[in-house]
Design a protein around this motif. Structure first.
Motif, PDB file in Angstrom:
ATOM      1  N   VAL A   1     -25.313   3.096 -19.138  1.00  0.00           N
ATOM      2  CA  VAL A   1     -25.136   4.543 -18.958  1.00  0.00           C
ATOM      3  C   VAL A   1     -25.849   5.068 -17.696  1.00  0.00           C
ATOM      4  O   VAL A   1     -25.652   6.228 -17.336  1.00  0.00           O
ATOM      5  CB  VAL A   1     -25.644   5.319 -20.198  1.00  0.00           C
ATOM      6  N   GLY A   2     -26.722   4.274 -17.043  1.00  0.00           N
ATOM      7  CA  GLY A   2     -27.422   4.791 -15.876  1.00  0.00           C
ATOM      8  C   GLY A   2     -28.237   3.746 -15.145  1.00  0.00           C
ATOM      9  O   GLY A   2     -28.582   2.692 -15.709  1.00  0.00           O
ATOM     10  N   PHE A   3     -28.527   4.038 -13.871  1.00  0.00           N
ATOM     11  CA  PHE A   3     -29.245   3.079 -13.025  1.00  0.00           C
ATOM     12  C   PHE A   3     -30.075   3.889 -12.014  1.00  0.00           C
ATOM     13  O   PHE A   3     -29.611   4.888 -11.454  1.00  0.00           O
ATOM     14  CB  PHE A   3     -28.218   2.196 -12.304  1.00  0.00           C
ATOM     15  N   TYR A   4     -31.313   3.459 -11.796  1.00  0.00           N
ATOM     16  CA  TYR A   4     -32.176   4.200 -10.864  1.00  0.00           C
ATOM     17  C   TYR A   4     -33.118   3.217 -10.177  1.00  0.00           C
ATOM     18  O   TYR A   4     -33.684   2.317 -10.843  1.00  0.00           O
ATOM     19  CB  TYR A   4     -32.994   5.247 -11.615  1.00  0.00           C
ATOM     20  N   VAL A   5     -33.281   3.397  -8.828  1.00  0.00           N
ATOM     21  CA  VAL A   5     -34.202   2.562  -8.042  1.00  0.00           C
ATOM     22  C   VAL A   5     -35.166   3.490  -7.318  1.00  0.00           C
ATOM     23  O   VAL A   5     -34.744   4.492  -6.718  1.00  0.00           O
ATOM     24  CB  VAL A   5     -33.440   1.679  -7.038  1.00  0.00           C
ATOM     25  N   GLN A   6     -36.440   3.133  -7.363  1.00  0.00           N
ATOM     26  CA  GLN A   6     -37.468   3.934  -6.684  1.00  0.00           C
ATOM     27  C   GLN A   6     -38.358   2.999  -5.868  1.00  0.00           C
ATOM     28  O   GLN A   6     -38.762   1.935  -6.334  1.00  0.00           O
ATOM     29  CB  GLN A   6     -38.310   4.702  -7.690  1.00  0.00           C
ATOM     30  N   SER A   7     -38.603   3.421  -4.609  1.00  0.00           N
ATOM     31  CA  SER A   7     -39.458   2.607  -3.737  1.00  0.00           C
ATOM     32  C   SER A   7     -40.880   3.137  -3.763  1.00  0.00           C
ATOM     33  O   SER A   7     -41.130   4.285  -4.151  1.00  0.00           O
ATOM     34  CB  SER A   7     -38.907   2.634  -2.297  1.00  0.00           C
ATOM     35  N   ALA A   8     -41.807   2.271  -3.344  1.00  0.00           N
ATOM     36  CA  ALA A   8     -43.212   2.676  -3.303  1.00  0.00           C
ATOM     37  C   ALA A   8     -43.460   3.751  -2.252  1.00  0.00           C
ATOM     38  O   ALA A   8     -44.445   4.485  -2.309  1.00  0.00           O
ATOM     39  CB  ALA A   8     -44.087   1.458  -3.026  1.00  0.00           C
TER      40      ALA A   8
ATOM     41  N   VAL B   1     -30.995   6.481 -25.698  1.00  0.00           N
ATOM     42  CA  VAL B   1     -30.865   5.608 -24.534  1.00  0.00           C
ATOM     43  C   VAL B   1     -32.133   4.776 -24.414  1.00  0.00           C
ATOM     44  O   VAL B   1     -33.253   5.302 -24.497  1.00  0.00           O
ATOM     45  CB  VAL B   1     -30.642   6.435 -23.253  1.00  0.00           C
ATOM     46  N   ILE B   2     -31.978   3.459 -24.227  1.00  0.00           N
ATOM     47  CA  ILE B   2     -33.110   2.563 -24.015  1.00  0.00           C
ATOM     48  C   ILE B   2     -33.193   2.233 -22.527  1.00  0.00           C
ATOM     49  O   ILE B   2     -32.189   1.935 -21.882  1.00  0.00           O
ATOM     50  CB  ILE B   2     -32.979   1.279 -24.869  1.00  0.00           C
ATOM     51  N   LEU B   3     -34.412   2.322 -21.979  1.00  0.00           N
ATOM     52  CA  LEU B   3     -34.656   2.093 -20.556  1.00  0.00           C
ATOM     53  C   LEU B   3     -35.360   0.763 -20.366  1.00  0.00           C
ATOM     54  O   LEU B   3     -36.396   0.499 -20.992  1.00  0.00           O
ATOM     55  CB  LEU B   3     -35.510   3.226 -19.990  1.00  0.00           C
ATOM     56  N   PHE B   4     -34.782  -0.083 -19.495  1.00  0.00           N
ATOM     57  CA  PHE B   4     -35.390  -1.364 -19.146  1.00  0.00           C
ATOM     58  C   PHE B   4     -35.993  -1.256 -17.737  1.00  0.00           C
ATOM     59  O   PHE B   4     -35.332  -0.774 -16.814  1.00  0.00           O
ATOM     60  CB  PHE B   4     -34.350  -2.490 -19.182  1.00  0.00           C
ATOM     61  N   TYR B   5     -37.192  -1.728 -17.604  1.00  0.00           N
ATOM     62  CA  TYR B   5     -37.933  -1.638 -16.340  1.00  0.00           C
ATOM     63  C   TYR B   5     -38.038  -3.027 -15.718  1.00  0.00           C
ATOM     64  O   TYR B   5     -38.322  -4.012 -16.418  1.00  0.00           O
ATOM     65  CB  TYR B   5     -39.314  -1.057 -16.613  1.00  0.00           C
ATOM     66  N   ARG B   6     -37.790  -3.122 -14.378  1.00  0.00           N
ATOM     67  CA  ARG B   6     -37.973  -4.394 -13.660  1.00  0.00           C
ATOM     68  C   ARG B   6     -38.657  -4.115 -12.321  1.00  0.00           C
ATOM     69  O   ARG B   6     -38.273  -3.202 -11.589  1.00  0.00           O
ATOM     70  CB  ARG B   6     -36.636  -5.085 -13.420  1.00  0.00           C
TER      71      ARG B   6
ATOM     72  N   SER C   1     -32.878   0.482 -15.702  1.00  0.00           N
ATOM     73  CA  SER C   1     -31.502   0.450 -16.203  1.00  0.00           C
ATOM     74  C   SER C   1     -31.472   1.158 -17.552  1.00  0.00           C
ATOM     75  O   SER C   1     -32.336   0.914 -18.415  1.00  0.00           O
ATOM     76  CB  SER C   1     -31.015  -0.990 -16.376  1.00  0.00           C
ATOM     77  N   ALA C   2     -30.501   2.018 -17.747  1.00  0.00           N
ATOM     78  CA  ALA C   2     -30.375   2.772 -18.997  1.00  0.00           C
ATOM     79  C   ALA C   2     -29.129   2.318 -19.755  1.00  0.00           C
ATOM     80  O   ALA C   2     -28.052   2.178 -19.153  1.00  0.00           O
ATOM     81  CB  ALA C   2     -30.305   4.276 -18.703  1.00  0.00           C
ATOM     82  N   PHE C   3     -29.283   2.083 -21.092  1.00  0.00           N
ATOM     83  CA  PHE C   3     -28.183   1.600 -21.919  1.00  0.00           C
ATOM     84  C   PHE C   3     -28.146   2.394 -23.234  1.00  0.00           C
ATOM     85  O   PHE C   3     -29.180   2.840 -23.734  1.00  0.00           O
ATOM     86  CB  PHE C   3     -28.326   0.106 -22.225  1.00  0.00           C
ATOM     87  N   ASP C   4     -26.944   2.529 -23.762  1.00  0.00           N
ATOM     88  CA  ASP C   4     -26.738   3.254 -25.028  1.00  0.00           C
ATOM     89  C   ASP C   4     -27.269   2.393 -26.184  1.00  0.00           C
ATOM     90  O   ASP C   4     -26.693   1.351 -26.511  1.00  0.00           O
ATOM     91  CB  ASP C   4     -25.253   3.548 -25.215  1.00  0.00           C
ATOM     92  N   LEU C   5     -28.375   2.829 -26.809  1.00  0.00           N
ATOM     93  CA  LEU C   5     -29.007   2.047 -27.878  1.00  0.00           C
ATOM     94  C   LEU C   5     -28.106   1.964 -29.109  1.00  0.00           C
ATOM     95  O   LEU C   5     -28.086   0.940 -29.811  1.00  0.00           O
ATOM     96  CB  LEU C   5     -30.356   2.681 -28.259  1.00  0.00           C
TER      97      LEU C   5
END
Length: 543
Positions: free
Chosen positions: A116-123, A163-168, A184-188
């Protein structure tokens, strides 16, 4: 035991009623309730454990799949350019975002329908992606504190969707230092299919807690982010198990299981009161009804007991009076018979007749006179004193010897087991009425000349069997069956039963009154071929 014997009949029956009815009834009810609730509880626990295994297995499987799918993304050239790019270079940043949206975003979306969603953040402060995954603020200082490059970050609700958020972590391939993060966001609900998971009862709940013992997900949205109850945290030990929660006024069965991969704990709550339903109320109502029935039964039982006691006393008094009258009647008859015969006068008269017969050389008269004297001498002795079977058989021989002078075809056959006649005992004149009955009722009554009469004796384990068998004509089968039924009754009153013959009944009642059951008469056979009457005699007791 002595104390019990001293109790009255009412107290004994009351004690019997309590011990064998009331206490077992209550005990069985209690055992039934405990067994039923225990079975329901075990079934619910087993079902929820299986449910936890399924949900935890689905989450572990999805966790492993997403971990593998996103493993190569941090090394993607576009992602590496993004984390090195300064946010102030807006044009280059815009072009790079477009490239990532065209190449990286579809890579995840097309491979996972739950995406359901994707997000990238830099330092350096740059960020790209949608708002669903970007609503979670990432603190760069936390990246160096984690030992895992991939983990579950949080569970949050977006609208009505959990929504469950996975962090990498994203490391710079040149400096090998943390340079950004990818979420990464996914429909739980699609992952676990929670909405379709069958729960027992209206109050059943499913929850997910993180390693810090906080609710990441709960069927009640108000519980999201709250810490687990302290009573739960103290009892949740090991990878899985269950316990009873008595807090909150409603007893609950809590089943939990912790995943080794995600370190998330799947939890189900089940209302115990909803599980057992109306069983407690049913138990209470049953006990109240049972107590009312027992009270009514006890009152009715007491009234019946008083009435039975009164009837028993009336019957007892009536029987005593009846037996007393019968004994007096028998004593009067016996006394009158004995008073009519003067033994000495009779013996002297018979001696004179015998002397005249000898002088006149009339041998039959002499023999008959001697036989008749022996019969009178045997019969005038004490009638209540038992004699041996051998003495009674000798008397029967004398009787049949006199009867044979009258009936030429009359013949008596005596078949006794060797040396058994002295083992049985009976009263005087027990067999003579049976022989007389056979002559009169089996032969003469039907116009037949008296023929053969057999006396057969055999020693059985419980009694001595003596049978009187004739070849005349017997009584109807229904009359024989009626006689046998009356012989089996305990009552000794002939008049109360209305028996047509006094001879058979007197012989039977004398034996039954003196020796008890099973001694007495029984008609084994009676019909056109003759009658077979069995006399059951007791054995003589060793002196």
């Amino acid at each position: 035991m002595k104390r019990f014997r001293k109790l009255s009949i009412k107290k004994r029956l009351t004690l019997f009623f309590l011990v064998f009815f009331c206490i077992p009834f209550l005990a069985i009810g209690l055992i039934w309730y405990n067994k039923t609730t225990g079975a329901l509880e075990n079934s619910a626990i087993s079902y929820n454990e299986q449910l936890m295994l399924q949900l935890s297995g689905r989450l572990d499987e999805f966790y492993t799949r997403i971990k593998l799918d996103t493993q190569t993304l941090p090394g993607n050239s576009l992602i590496q350019q993004f984390i090195r790019l300064d946010p102030s270079e807006t044009y280059e940043l815009f072009q790079l975002k477009e490239s990532i949206s065209r190449e990286v975003y579809p890579y995840i979306a097309y491979r996972n329908k739950e995406f359901v969603g994707f997000y990238v953040q830099s330092a350096k402060g740059g960020g790209l992606g949608d708002l669903i995954a970007g609503t979670r603020t990432i603190d760069y200082r936390d990246w160096n504190l984690t030992d895992e490059s991939f983990q579950v970050l949080a569970v949050q609700r977006v609208g009505d969707v959990p929504v469950i958020l996975f962090y990498r972590n994203i490391n710079d391939r040149i400096t090998y230092q943390p340079a950004g993060a990818m979420i990464s966001a996914f429909d739980l609900d699609q992952i676990l299919n929670i909405s379709n998971a069958e729960r027992i009862g209206q109050k059943g709940r499913i929850a997910i807690a993180d390693a810090n013992r906080r609710f990441l997900y709960h069927s009640d949205p108000d519980e999201w982010g709250n810490a687990l109850p302290a009573s739960w945290q103290n009892r949740m030990e090991g990878q899985g198990g269950y316990f009873m929660d008595h807090t909150g006024g409603d007893k609950k069965i809590v089943v939990y299981r912790t995943s080794e991969n995600t370190h998330l704990t799947m939890i189900t709550e089940l209302s115990y009161n909803e599980l057992v339903g109306g069983l407690p109320n049913l138990r209470t109502v049953t006990i109240i009804i049972a107590l009312l029935i027992l009270i009514l039964a006890y009152i009715t039982f007491g009234k019946m007991l008083l009435e039975i006691k009164r009837l028993v006393e009336v019957i007892h008094i009536s029987r005593l009076k009846e037996k007393e009258l019968e004994l007096k009647q028998r004593e009067a008859i016996l006394g009158s018979l004995q008073s009519q015969i003067n033994p000495h006068f009779l013996y002297n008269s018979l001696e004179i007749i015998n002397s005249y017969a000898i002088v006149a050389k009339v041998r039959p008269i002499s023999q008959m006179t001697v036989t008749l004297a022996n019969m009178f001498r045997y019969s005038v002795n004490d009638p209540n004193e038992p004699v041996s079977l051998g003495d009674e058989i000798d008397h029967c021989r004398s009787y049949m010897r006199i009867q044979s002078e009258r009936y030429e075809d009359l013949r008596v056959v005596i078949e006794l087991e060797t040396d058994t006649s002295g083992e049985a005992e009976l009263f005087r004149l027990t067999l003579q009425p049976l022989l007389e009955n056979a002559i009169i009722h089996a032969y003469e009554k039907h116009g037949l000349h008296p023929g053969e009469i057999r006396i057969v004796g055999s020693a059985l384990p419980d009694y001595y069997s003596l049978r009187v068998i004739d070849k005349g004509r017997g009584m109807p089968p229904e009359l024989a069956a009626w006689y046998n039924a009356e012989f089996e009754r305990d009552s000794d009153s002939r008049l109360a039963r209305g028996l047509p013959s006094i001879g058979l009944w007197n012989v039977h009642s004398r034996l039954r009154l003196k020796f008890g059951q099973p001694y007495g008469l029984r008609i084994l056979r009676s019909g056109a071929g003759g009658t077979d009457v069995e006399v059951r005699l007791p054995y003589r007791k060793a002196e």
